[in-house]
Scaffold this motif. Structure first.
Motif, PDB file in Angstrom:
ATOM      1  N   LYS A  83       0.825  -1.214   0.000  1.00  0.00           N
ATOM      2  CA  LYS A  83       0.000   0.000   0.000  1.00  0.00           C
ATOM      3  C   LYS A  83       0.858   1.264   0.000  1.00  0.00           C
ATOM      4  N   GLY A  84       2.180   1.091   0.187  1.00  0.00           N
ATOM      5  CA  GLY A  84       3.078   2.243   0.113  1.00  0.00           C
ATOM      6  C   GLY A  84       3.544   2.790   1.443  1.00  0.00           C
ATOM      7  N   LEU A  85       3.221   2.143   2.542  1.00  0.00           N
ATOM      8  CA  LEU A  85       3.718   2.614   3.823  1.00  0.00           C
ATOM      9  C   LEU A  85       5.223   2.381   3.902  1.00  0.00           C
ATOM     10  N   SER A  86       5.893   3.224   4.638  1.00  0.00           N
ATOM     11  CA  SER A  86       7.339   3.079   4.796  1.00  0.00           C
ATOM     12  C   SER A  86       7.642   1.906   5.731  1.00  0.00           C
ATOM     13  N   ILE A  87       8.859   1.421   5.631  1.00  0.00           N
ATOM     14  CA  ILE A  87       9.270   0.325   6.513  1.00  0.00           C
ATOM     15  C   ILE A  87       9.150   0.750   7.972  1.00  0.00           C
ATOM     16  N   GLU A  88       9.502   2.004   8.258  1.00  0.00           N
ATOM     17  CA  GLU A  88       9.403   2.494   9.646  1.00  0.00           C
ATOM     18  C   GLU A  88       7.966   2.422  10.156  1.00  0.00           C
ATOM     19  N   GLU A  89       7.016   2.815   9.303  1.00  0.00           N
ATOM     20  CA  GLU A  89       5.604   2.751   9.697  1.00  0.00           C
ATOM     21  C   GLU A  89       5.166   1.303   9.909  1.00  0.00           C
ATOM     22  N   VAL A  90       5.593   0.426   9.014  1.00  0.00           N
ATOM     23  CA  VAL A  90       5.232  -0.984   9.122  1.00  0.00           C
ATOM     24  C   VAL A  90       5.812  -1.591  10.395  1.00  0.00           C
ATOM     25  N   LEU A  91       7.059  -1.247  10.699  1.00  0.00           N
ATOM     26  CA  LEU A  91       7.681  -1.751  11.927  1.00  0.00           C
ATOM     27  C   LEU A  91       6.913  -1.298  13.163  1.00  0.00           C
ATOM     28  N   GLU A  92       6.518  -0.043  13.159  1.00  0.00           N
ATOM     29  CA  GLU A  92       5.770   0.491  14.304  1.00  0.00           C
ATOM     30  C   GLU A  92       4.420  -0.200  14.454  1.00  0.00           C
ATOM     31  N   ILE A  93       3.730  -0.399  13.352  1.00  0.00           N
ATOM     32  CA  ILE A  93       2.391  -0.988  13.396  1.00  0.00           C
ATOM     33  C   ILE A  93       2.440  -2.472  13.764  1.00  0.00           C
ATOM     34  N   THR A  94       3.347  -3.225  13.127  1.00  0.00           N
ATOM     35  CA  THR A  94       3.372  -4.680  13.305  1.00  0.00           C
ATOM     36  C   THR A  94       4.233  -5.149  14.467  1.00  0.00           C
ATOM     37  N   GLU A  95       5.126  -4.282  14.924  1.00  0.00           N
ATOM     38  CA  GLU A  95       6.082  -4.629  15.986  1.00  0.00           C
ATOM     39  C   GLU A  95       7.017  -5.771  15.575  1.00  0.00           C
ATOM     40  N   LEU A  96       7.273  -5.877  14.256  1.00  0.00           N
ATOM     41  CA  LEU A  96       8.241  -6.848  13.756  1.00  0.00           C
ATOM     42  C   LEU A  96       9.620  -6.203  13.708  1.00  0.00           C
ATOM     43  N   ASP A  97      10.666  -7.052  13.601  1.00  0.00           N
ATOM     44  CA  ASP A  97      12.006  -6.504  13.475  1.00  0.00           C
ATOM     45  C   ASP A  97      12.322  -6.237  12.008  1.00  0.00           C
ATOM     46  N   ILE A  98      13.242  -5.330  11.771  1.00  0.00           N
ATOM     47  CA  ILE A  98      13.525  -4.887  10.400  1.00  0.00           C
ATOM     48  C   ILE A  98      14.070  -6.008   9.530  1.00  0.00           C
ATOM     49  N   GLU A  99      14.840  -6.927  10.103  1.00  0.00           N
ATOM     50  CA  GLU A  99      15.383  -8.026   9.315  1.00  0.00           C
ATOM     51  C   GLU A  99      14.263  -8.873   8.729  1.00  0.00           C
ATOM     52  N   LYS A 100      13.235  -9.150   9.508  1.00  0.00           N
ATOM     53  CA  LYS A 100      12.123  -9.968   9.044  1.00  0.00           C
ATOM     54  C   LYS A 100      11.354  -9.252   7.936  1.00  0.00           C
ATOM     55  N   ILE A 101      11.131  -7.966   8.101  1.00  0.00           N
ATOM     56  CA  ILE A 101      10.424  -7.194   7.094  1.00  0.00           C
ATOM     57  C   ILE A 101      11.216  -7.194   5.793  1.00  0.00           C
ATOM     58  N   SER A 102      12.513  -6.918   5.874  1.00  0.00           N
ATOM     59  CA  SER A 102      13.351  -6.825   4.685  1.00  0.00           C
ATOM     60  C   SER A 102      13.413  -8.142   3.931  1.00  0.00           C
ATOM     61  N   VAL A 103      13.601  -9.224   4.633  1.00  0.00           N
ATOM     62  CA  VAL A 103      13.682 -10.540   4.003  1.00  0.00           C
ATOM     63  C   VAL A 103      12.350 -10.882   3.347  1.00  0.00           C
ATOM     64  N   ASP A 104      11.263 -10.711   4.054  1.00  0.00           N
ATOM     65  CA  ASP A 104       9.960 -11.085   3.518  1.00  0.00           C
ATOM     66  C   ASP A 104       9.523 -10.160   2.376  1.00  0.00           C
ATOM     67  N   LYS A 105       9.928  -8.917   2.416  1.00  0.00           N
ATOM     68  CA  LYS A 105       9.551  -7.981   1.359  1.00  0.00           C
ATOM     69  C   LYS A 105      10.089  -8.462   0.014  1.00  0.00           C
ATOM     70  N   TYR A 106      11.275  -9.014   0.025  1.00  0.00           N
ATOM     71  CA  TYR A 106      11.913  -9.403  -1.227  1.00  0.00           C
ATOM     72  C   TYR A 106      11.635 -10.849  -1.606  1.00  0.00           C
ATOM     73  N   LYS A 107      10.894 -11.594  -0.798  1.00  0.00           N
ATOM     74  CA  LYS A 107      10.502 -12.965  -1.132  1.00  0.00           C
ATOM     75  C   LYS A 107       9.282 -12.982  -2.036  1.00  0.00           C
ATOM     76  N   GLN A 108       8.593 -11.866  -2.159  1.00  0.00           N
ATOM     77  CA  GLN A 108       7.325 -11.803  -2.901  1.00  0.00           C
ATOM     78  C   GLN A 108       7.468 -12.216  -4.338  1.00  0.00           C
TER      79      GLN A 108
END
Length: 68
Positions: free
Chosen positions: A43-68
């Motif tokens: 939807k275009g939210l920044s990684i920082e916003e996603v981290l704040e909302i989901t309470e996930l760590d940045i490594e997990k977000i980064s890895v999963d973002k590029y698995k799509q």
């Protein structure tokens, strides 16, 4: 004495079952958060916003973002 051993083994088995269920619930919650994170990123939210909302760590977000 055999009764006590059987009871101890049953207690250990039950404890293992409970631990497995708890671990499964944790993993399910984490997978749900990852799915939400993917949708938010799409939807275009920044990684920082996603981290704040989901309470996930940045490594997990980064890895999963590029698995799509």
């Amino acid at each position: 004495m055999v009764y006590n051993l059987e009871r101890t083994l049953d207690d250990i088995k039950q404890e293992g079952i409970l631990e497995g269920r708890l671990e499964g619930k944790k993993e399910g919650k984490r997978e749900g958060k990852i799915e939400v994170a993917k949708k938010l990123l799409k939807k275009g939210l920044s990684i920082e916003e996603v981290l704040e909302i989901t309470e996930l760590d940045i490594e997990k977000i980064s890895v999963d973002k590029y698995k799509q």
